[in-house]
Design an enzyme around this catalytic site. Sequence first.
Site, mmCIF file in Angstrom:
data_model
loop_
_atom_site.group_PDB
_atom_site.id
_atom_site.type_symbol
_atom_site.label_atom_id
_atom_site.label_comp_id
_atom_site.label_asym_id
_atom_site.label_seq_id
_atom_site.Cartn_x
_atom_site.Cartn_y
_atom_site.Cartn_z
ATOM 1 C CE LYS A 41 -3.601 -2.490 -0.009
ATOM 2 N NZ LYS A 41 -4.856 -2.899 0.559
HETATM 3 C C1 LIG Z 1 -5.859 -3.833 0.900
HETATM 4 C C2 LIG Z 1 -7.289 -3.513 0.990
HETATM 5 C C3 LIG Z 1 -8.071 -3.887 2.088
HETATM 6 C C4 LIG Z 1 -7.606 -4.819 3.170
HETATM 7 O O1 LIG Z 1 -6.440 -4.520 3.797
HETATM 8 P P1 LIG Z 1 -5.622 -5.686 4.549
HETATM 9 O O2 LIG Z 1 -4.650 -4.913 5.368
HETATM 10 O O3 LIG Z 1 -4.969 -6.516 3.498
HETATM 11 O O4 LIG Z 1 -6.578 -6.442 5.382
HETATM 12 C C5 LIG Z 1 -9.385 -3.451 2.158
HETATM 13 N N1 LIG Z 1 -9.920 -2.714 1.174
HETATM 14 C C6 LIG Z 1 -9.219 -2.362 0.083
HETATM 15 C C7 LIG Z 1 -9.867 -1.532 -0.958
HETATM 16 C C8 LIG Z 1 -7.887 -2.763 -0.056
HETATM 17 O O5 LIG Z 1 -7.205 -2.412 -1.143
#
Ligand SMILES: *Cc1c(COP(=O)(O)O)cnc(C)c1O
Length: 377
Positions: free
Chosen positions: A192
Amino acid sequence: MRKIQMVDLKGQYDQIKETVNASIQEVLDNTAYINGPQVHKFQKDLEQYLGVKHVIPCANGTDALQIAMMGLGLQPGDEVITADFTFAATVEVIALLQLTPVLVDVDADTFNISVDAIKKAITPKTKAIVPVHLFGQVANMEEILAVAKEHNLYVIEDNAQAIGADYTFANGTKKKAGVMGHVASTSFFPSKNLGAYGDGGAIFTNDDDLAHALRGIVNHGMYVRYHHDVVGVNSRLDSLQAAVLNAKLPLLDTYNAARLATANKYSAALANHAKVVTPVVTGTTDSHVFHQYTLRILDADRDALMQHLLDKGIPCAIYYPIPLHSQKAYADARYNEEDFPITNQLVKEVISLPMHTELDDEQIDFITGSILEFLNK
Ligand SMILES: *Cc1c(COP(=O)(O)O)cnc(C)c1O
């Protein structure tokens, strides 16, 4: 040319090795692995960066969404409207809490939830809207907040992909993604925009009472030690991950600027091709932090293009290949295919290119050149 990565975590680490290592070493020395001072510092610094009263760190972005919904007191049977074109985590937690997910279509230009579709989906049972700021672009918050206000609905921003993005309202007010709704979630998954070196997440809110509720829920429903007032969960950001995030938070704006610069270079090379739609930025340039750079390929074989790029050593991916309403787990007789024309089309057209903070011009030129070579064949 350096090998092209979809996400170059090693290349980025090499640039910040000393700060990250020193920050991790502090945790190893003080052994406060759970709820250590690094977690507290990160929480405070992120509150300040976002301009929000409360950040509640937790274990990942999926937990963050679930806990946000628990904190709002949503009850089984309550309807929650969200986008059909997103990562499954959003709809997963709605279903897990026995709320009723109501998937709606998105806009073709931004890939974000359609306000018209939201309006059509509202019923007396609707309790919340979950806009996902997909690929790094903030959803149409001006109109979503207005619709929510009119119908007395909660707005839960899924901000896993747009941390650091700004949104400018019609009256000129600027706010960070994740501080406009009642509550928001984010993820610090390594890839991210603000990534840890493992899992991590956080919930944001300006509401003092909700923040209090959320702090208890993440900690087994405890507000006073060993007094469990509500059913909670165990969801913590560990101190080692907070240490990594403390080293990276001061660089977030620089990182997002690097992503935008790369996106602009991709778009400059590809924008005038009839078979390509480059990402549309609807607000000011700071409203998109390019978690993904996603093209739509028209009148050409998208899957063959993908294979062509992979054969040339260019990683690329389809986010997302299947609409959520067509997934086995979330299919429902309530849905009609005619209600999802855009998502059904996008899943066949989209392709996401390498996007991270370490791409150089030689790599970008090679990627765009390879795409044009295929399309002009
Ligand atoms: C990555 C993501 C999540 C979940 O995050 P995690 O930390 O992997 O649980 C939720 N919503 C969106 C849109 C994402 O891209």
